[in-house]
Each structure stands twice: as C-alpha cells, then as structure tokens.
Design a protein around this motif. Structure first.
Motif, PDB file in Angstrom:
ATOM      1  N   LEU A 127       0.819  -1.214   0.000  1.00  0.00           N
ATOM      2  CA  LEU A 127       0.000   0.000   0.000  1.00  0.00           C
ATOM      3  C   LEU A 127       0.852   1.262   0.000  1.00  0.00           C
ATOM      4  O   LEU A 127       0.456   2.284  -0.566  1.00  0.00           O
ATOM      5  CB  LEU A 127      -0.957  -0.003   1.195  1.00  0.00           C
ATOM      6  N   MET A 128       2.011   1.211   0.633  1.00  0.00           N
ATOM      7  CA  MET A 128       2.897   2.377   0.596  1.00  0.00           C
ATOM      8  C   MET A 128       3.380   2.653  -0.828  1.00  0.00           C
ATOM      9  O   MET A 128       3.776   3.776  -1.148  1.00  0.00           O
ATOM     10  CB  MET A 128       4.074   2.187   1.550  1.00  0.00           C
ATOM     11  N   LYS A 129       3.331   1.631  -1.687  1.00  0.00           N
ATOM     12  CA  LYS A 129       3.768   1.791  -3.077  1.00  0.00           C
ATOM     13  C   LYS A 129       2.615   2.099  -4.024  1.00  0.00           C
ATOM     14  O   LYS A 129       2.769   2.896  -4.957  1.00  0.00           O
ATOM     15  CB  LYS A 129       4.486   0.517  -3.535  1.00  0.00           C
ATOM     16  N   ILE A 130       1.453   1.481  -3.801  1.00  0.00           N
ATOM     17  CA  ILE A 130       0.344   1.669  -4.742  1.00  0.00           C
ATOM     18  C   ILE A 130      -0.611   2.779  -4.309  1.00  0.00           C
ATOM     19  O   ILE A 130      -1.414   3.254  -5.116  1.00  0.00           O
ATOM     20  CB  ILE A 130      -0.442   0.354  -4.966  1.00  0.00           C
ATOM     21  N   ALA A 131      -0.521   3.208  -3.057  1.00  0.00           N
ATOM     22  CA  ALA A 131      -1.352   4.327  -2.572  1.00  0.00           C
ATOM     23  C   ALA A 131      -0.504   5.295  -1.762  1.00  0.00           C
ATOM     24  O   ALA A 131      -0.843   5.646  -0.632  1.00  0.00           O
ATOM     25  CB  ALA A 131      -2.519   3.802  -1.738  1.00  0.00           C
ATOM     26  N   PRO A 132       0.614   5.774  -2.327  1.00  0.00           N
ATOM     27  CA  PRO A 132       1.531   6.627  -1.547  1.00  0.00           C
ATOM     28  C   PRO A 132       0.959   7.995  -1.233  1.00  0.00           C
ATOM     29  O   PRO A 132       1.508   8.717  -0.402  1.00  0.00           O
ATOM     30  CB  PRO A 132       2.756   6.730  -2.467  1.00  0.00           C
ATOM     31  N   HIS A 133      -0.144   8.376  -1.903  1.00  0.00           N
ATOM     32  CA  HIS A 133      -0.770   9.677  -1.617  1.00  0.00           C
ATOM     33  C   HIS A 133      -1.481   9.672  -0.284  1.00  0.00           C
ATOM     34  O   HIS A 133      -1.674  10.733   0.328  1.00  0.00           O
ATOM     35  CB  HIS A 133      -1.715  10.083  -2.739  1.00  0.00           C
ATOM     36  N   TYR A 134      -1.872   8.504   0.204  1.00  0.00           N
ATOM     37  CA  TYR A 134      -2.572   8.409   1.475  1.00  0.00           C
ATOM     38  C   TYR A 134      -1.847   7.554   2.515  1.00  0.00           C
ATOM     39  O   TYR A 134      -2.031   7.751   3.717  1.00  0.00           O
ATOM     40  CB  TYR A 134      -3.979   7.829   1.265  1.00  0.00           C
ATOM     41  N   VAL A 135      -1.075   6.582   2.082  1.00  0.00           N
ATOM     42  CA  VAL A 135      -0.414   5.655   3.003  1.00  0.00           C
ATOM     43  C   VAL A 135       1.064   6.015   3.090  1.00  0.00           C
ATOM     44  O   VAL A 135       1.791   5.948   2.102  1.00  0.00           O
ATOM     45  CB  VAL A 135      -0.587   4.192   2.544  1.00  0.00           C
ATOM     46  N   LYS A 136       1.502   6.397   4.291  1.00  0.00           N
ATOM     47  CA  LYS A 136       2.857   6.903   4.507  1.00  0.00           C
ATOM     48  C   LYS A 136       3.566   6.070   5.576  1.00  0.00           C
ATOM     49  O   LYS A 136       2.923   5.522   6.483  1.00  0.00           O
ATOM     50  CB  LYS A 136       2.803   8.356   4.987  1.00  0.00           C
TER      51      LYS A 136
END
Length: 609
Positions: A127-136
């Motif tokens: 998720l940090m790779k495919i949703a980096p805009h929200y998952v940090k």
C-alpha cells in the motif's frame, strides 16, 4: 457564540415530521420529503435511478466500507456487472473509525496469528507503493519500563487467549517480538530494522517521557491519514474500470423475496427490488442484521467498540517528537498516542457492544485516554477543552463468546450459502472479520469466491496496481514541490495546489482542470475548499448530506475546523447542486450539528467567538 445543537427529534416550522436515518452507528433524524437532487449531474440519486431502471446485476454488494468497495473495484476490473449499495455514506462505519494505521499487527504474534501478520505486512508494504498519496511510513516508538517482565505470562496468554493477572511486557519479550516482526516485514530490506536505545537516549529524544523509562524500541509501520478519501479513490477506480458497474450510497437492503433483494432509498423512502446471482454481504459488524433482513438468520459477528479522541495540544504534539507512541497501558491494552499534522490522535478501547445501540466515545473512555497519556507523559496536563473531535466505531469481529476482546482474531473468513429461488440459484457470501491493512488481499479473496460462483475466470490482479491518485505520485519532497509548482496557474497558488494534492493525490490535476472550467470562489470560512470543488464532489463523489463534506470528503471535522459560518456557506453552495429549498438547507445544518454533537461530541462555534 455557540451553535445551538438539537439533540432530540422535533419539527422545524412548516416542515414534515422526521424520518429515521442511520449515520455511522448513530440513529439521527432528517425531515422527510425534502431531498430533491435533480440538479446533481452524477449524484447518488442519479445512480439510484439507474439501479431502479435496470434492477439487475450479476453481483450485488451490500456495504460500502473499504472491504465492500475493494471487492467492487476488483470485480469491476474483471469485467463483472456489479452493483454496490451502502445504507449510509461510503466509509461511514468501522472503516472511517479506525486508528488510521496500516500495520502488520505486531501484537497478533502473541496470539499466534502468523498468517495474518505475514499477509498484513505484505499488504502494508504494498500500500505504501500503490497508494503513496494516502499511506505513509510511520515511525513507532514503544517506551519500556522493565527488562524481564512478562516472560512467564506470555506463553499463558498465547495458549489460553486470556489476559490473566496483568504483567507488564518487558524489554526481552518486546525485543523477541520485534525481531520476529522484522523477519516478517522488512520487504527485502526496504523497511528499516527495529532499534533499541537505553534510558539516556530515550529521554534525549523525548524528554517528557516518564523518567523511569528503561528503554525505547522503535520500528516502522504505516499510517493512513485519509481513510475516507482512500475508500472513495478505490470506488472511483472501479467506476472508471467498467462503465456497467453502479454504486450508490444512502441505499439499504431491507428484505428479500423470490424477485430479489428489496432496496430502500434512504433519502426519499422509495423502495424497489433488485436481482443478482451473487449477493455479497460486506456490511461489517451488521452482517447478521443484514442476513436477517435477507431472510436467513446468522450468528457470525461479535463486534467490539473502539473509540478515539483528537486533541489540539501543541505540548503533547511536541512531546511525541514526530513518532507514534505505541505501548501497553496498566490494564494490558495496547494503546497509542499518534501525532497527525498539528493534531494528536489518542486511542483506542476494545469493548463488547450491542450493534443496535449508538456507538459514541463516552466520558469513561475519555478519562481512560487521559490516564494513558499520563502513564507515558506524566507532566503533561490534558483537559476536555483540548478535544476537537472524537469518534467511535464497531469492529467487524467474529463472534467470540468467552474470549476477551483483545484476543479475538482480526483475521477474516467468508461464509457461503446457496438457495434455489424462482428456478435459479442465488449465492450469498458473508464476510466475517477483516481489517484495513489487508483490504486488497481480502477483496481479491472475496472476488475470487464470487467469480467461482459465477463460473468466471479472473482476468487481472490488483496486486501492484496503483490506486487512483497514487499513480505517478511524487516519490520525495523535492518531487512533490516540483509537482506543485507545475500545477500553479491563475487562481491556484502553491498552497491551494498542495491542499488538492493532499486530498486527491495526482488526480488533483483532473480536479484543477475541472475547477478552471467555470466560475469558482474559495470559501471565506476556510481556504481549503471552494464552490466549484464542492460541485466536483457532488458530481463525482455522491454527496447525500452536508455532513458528508465535513467528515468524509474533507478532514475539516476531524481537525476541529467546523464553524457556524462554514455550515452556512456549505449549505448555501450545496442547495442549487442538490435541489434543496430553504427548509432543507436549514435541516441539513441542523443534521450536521446533531451528528457532530451526538456522534463526535463537537460543539460548533462561530469564527467571531
């Protein structure tokens, strides 16, 4: 001056009696017959009309939390004709009441849930790779006050799933757990190993810690500051992947018969029948209630309530030094103090609850949160006046009888039922359990079972597939600054672009294009929202009520930034978009006040007060 909040049903002058509307876990009220939405281009009512005009799909998903929405996206990518309905707003229940963490579940190791931990850390890293805009990435620190404590009691907890006499977990036990966690979670070395420091270094980095701290252990998990917006992004992916799919909020499943599932439009009260070959029950803690409405009793669920408070407290924020404090309180519960921007999130409780009752953060829970803050930072004083928001949700846990809530599995399973109806076979799949971190893998599993019931093959995987505005998201601060500067244009300075990037990820470029196509005005009560962006939300994100904007389309409520002036401006701007008359606009302000007061303990004030 404070806004007078109505806390009991009544009628406004000239209005009809109230009908019941379920928002989050709360039963609140709105005036009936005042919900014309003819002005919305792609509003919820437009989609509901499409469902009514074509009451048939291969799959009907009931539940618009992250797991239902994730399954919707997955099936849409397979080319399946899928429809989704949610009785409230998207991400309104447990999905919107989480601890805002995407984590591997280090404490699940103690329960022996190794499969879940492994899946969780794989999905966290992904998720940090495919949703980096929200998952940090989230740096997490555990303050430790003993060395050998808990070594003997840990095996007993592992074997019995009971707390027993409370014994604090010491450094040796935590070190062993973190070493095992590293083994599961390092993602080929991309995630740093945990570290241990002694008392001197611990106090040097966080001088407000209790002075008897012996060690501090630090490791990395991940955070999701905007779970509601991530859910909307996943939903949007599904809608764009397959024009045949349909999703509508404020539509509930209230019954079933030979002709199909009876649905009710919660904004108009109208009902209609919808037929599907597979019904996916993803209604979370309310799975048993949904099954009962569909005509089959089940006893799958045993949800527990988790509450949180959000504090505006600069001293506590500074004390955290940019790291989440994750620790064991005196009662053995694992709790957290979590800096988020300029606010601090504190949670969480784990209390058995009746899902038919309103879930709110109680005075007793607030006292508990203040105690746990004092347990770690004894010299910092926190008062109820520092609370800007609170929230409470019911976890969709399996029925657990005598097992203590903290030991109930966070894993999931899928219950299948088939029955012959009107000469055809209808399959019902009920999701039991599930957590935020594993939603993609869970959705894939649920979609696979659905495809099997339909006799269709999987044609693509969601593994590694970027989510919405996470595609081509800037990889570091320098790239982010460059992206923002590249989007600056007349009417959009860097500050405004940065707000949009935070809210939409790289989809902000599409939003900016939309905003420049017509007249726009930034609200006077907040610089974070404009009239045309509100129109964008109505057209693309199915706003049903004013409160949806405050809680789930923006983070204004979460940060305690709702004012009387903002409510008035939002109502005025939404009225022509959603066809509200003056009475409905007033009712929407009243409803927003009720939701904030009753479900979130927020008292809305004026900018001039």
């Amino acid at each position: 001056m404070r806004l007078t909040v109505i806390c009991s049903p009544r009628t406004l002058e000239g209005q009809q009696p109230f009908q019941t509307l379920t928002l989050r876990s709360s039963t609140l009220s709105i005036p009936a017959g005042r919900t014309s939405h003819e002005g919305a281009a792609e509003s919820t009512r437009t989609v509901v009309q499409e469902l009514r005009d074509n009451p048939r799909a291969s799959v009907l998903i009931i539940g618009g939390g992250i797991n239902g929405v994730g399954t919707f996206r997955d099936l849409a990518l397979q080319g399946v004709d899928v429809a989704l309905v949610e009785r409230g707003d998207y991400c309104q229940g447990a999905s919107g009441a989480s601890s805002h963490m995407i984590h591997g579940g280090i404490r699940y190791l103690e329960n022996g849930e190794f499969r879940l931990v492994r899946e969780s850390v794989i999905e966290r890293n992904a998720l940090m790779k495919i949703a980096p805009h929200y998952v940090k990435p989230l740096q997490t620190t555990i303050p430790i006050y003993s060395t050998f404590s808990g070594i003997l009691s840990a095996p007993l907890r592992f074997l019995t799933h009971k707390q027993g006499k409370q014994v604090e977990r010491g450094a040796v036990l935590i070190k062993a757990g973190l070493t095992m966690y590293d083994f599961f979670s390092r993602d080929g070395g991309n995630v740093p190993r945990h570290s241990f420091v002694g008392r001197k270094k611990a106090l040097a980095s966080m001088p407000d810690l209790r002075k008897d701290v012996k060690y501090a252990a630090t490791y990395f998990d991940a955070s999701v500051h905007n779970p509601e917006r991530l859910t909307l992004d996943v939903l949007r992916d599904g809608q764009l992947a397959n024009p045949a799919v349909r999703a509508a909020n404020y539509v509930s499943a209230i019954g079933a018969g030979e002709d199909g599932v009876e649905l009710r439009d919660e904004l108009t009260g109208e009902t209609f029948t919808f037929r599907a070959d597979v019904v996916v029950n993803a209604s979370g803690a309310w799975t048993d209630e949904t099954n009962a409405a569909l005509g089959t009793e089940s006893r799958f669920m045993g949800g527990t309530k988790g509450s949180h408070i959000v504090l505006d407290h600069p001293e506590l924020l500074k004390a955290c030094n940019g790291t989440e404090i994750f620790f064991e309180h005196v009662d053995g519960r694992i709790v957290l103090i979590y800096p988020m921007g300029d606010r601090v999130l504190v949670g969480t409780t784990d209390i058995d609850v009746d899902v038919t009752e309103q879930a709110v953060c109680t005075d007793e829970e607030i006292d508990y949160f203040f105690e746990l803050i004092g347990h770690v930072f004894p010299d910092i004083t926190v008062a109820k006046e520092d609370i800007v928001y609170s929230f409470s949700g019911v976890r969709p846990l399996p029925r657990h009888d005598e097992t203590q809530p903290g030991f109930v599995s966070r894993d999931y399973r899928i219950e299948k039922r088939e029955e012959k109806t009107d000469g055809r076979t209808v399959t019902t799949l009920s999701l039991v359990g599930g957590k935020w971190t594993t939603f993609r893998a869970l959705s894939e599993h649920l979609a696979d079972d659905t495809l099997a019931a339909l006799g269709r093959p999987r044609r693509t995987s969601t593994a590694g597939l970027a989510i919405g505005g996470g595609k081509d998201f800037p990889t570091d601060e320098a790239a982010e600054r460059a992206w923002v500067r590249g989007m600056v244009r007349p009417g959009f300075d860097e500050a405004r672009v940065r707000v949009l990037l935070t809210r939409y990820g790289t989809r902000a470029s599409d939003v900016i294009d939309y905003l420049t196509e017509g007249p726009d005005r930034v609200f006077t009560s907040t610089a974070e929202l404009s009239t045309r962006e509100l129109a964008y939300m109505v057209e693309h994100e199915q706003i049903g009520h004013l409160i949806d904007v405050l809680i789930r389309r923006t983070s204004l409520a979460f940060r305690g930034l709702v004012t009387e002036e903002l409510l008035a401006e939002l109502s005025e701007a939404l009225a022509p978009l959603l066809g509200w008359d003056a009475a409905q606009s007033a009712a929407e302000i009243e409803l927003a006040g009720k939701v904030l007061a009753e479900a979130h303990r927020v008292h809305v004030t004026s900018l001039t007060s």
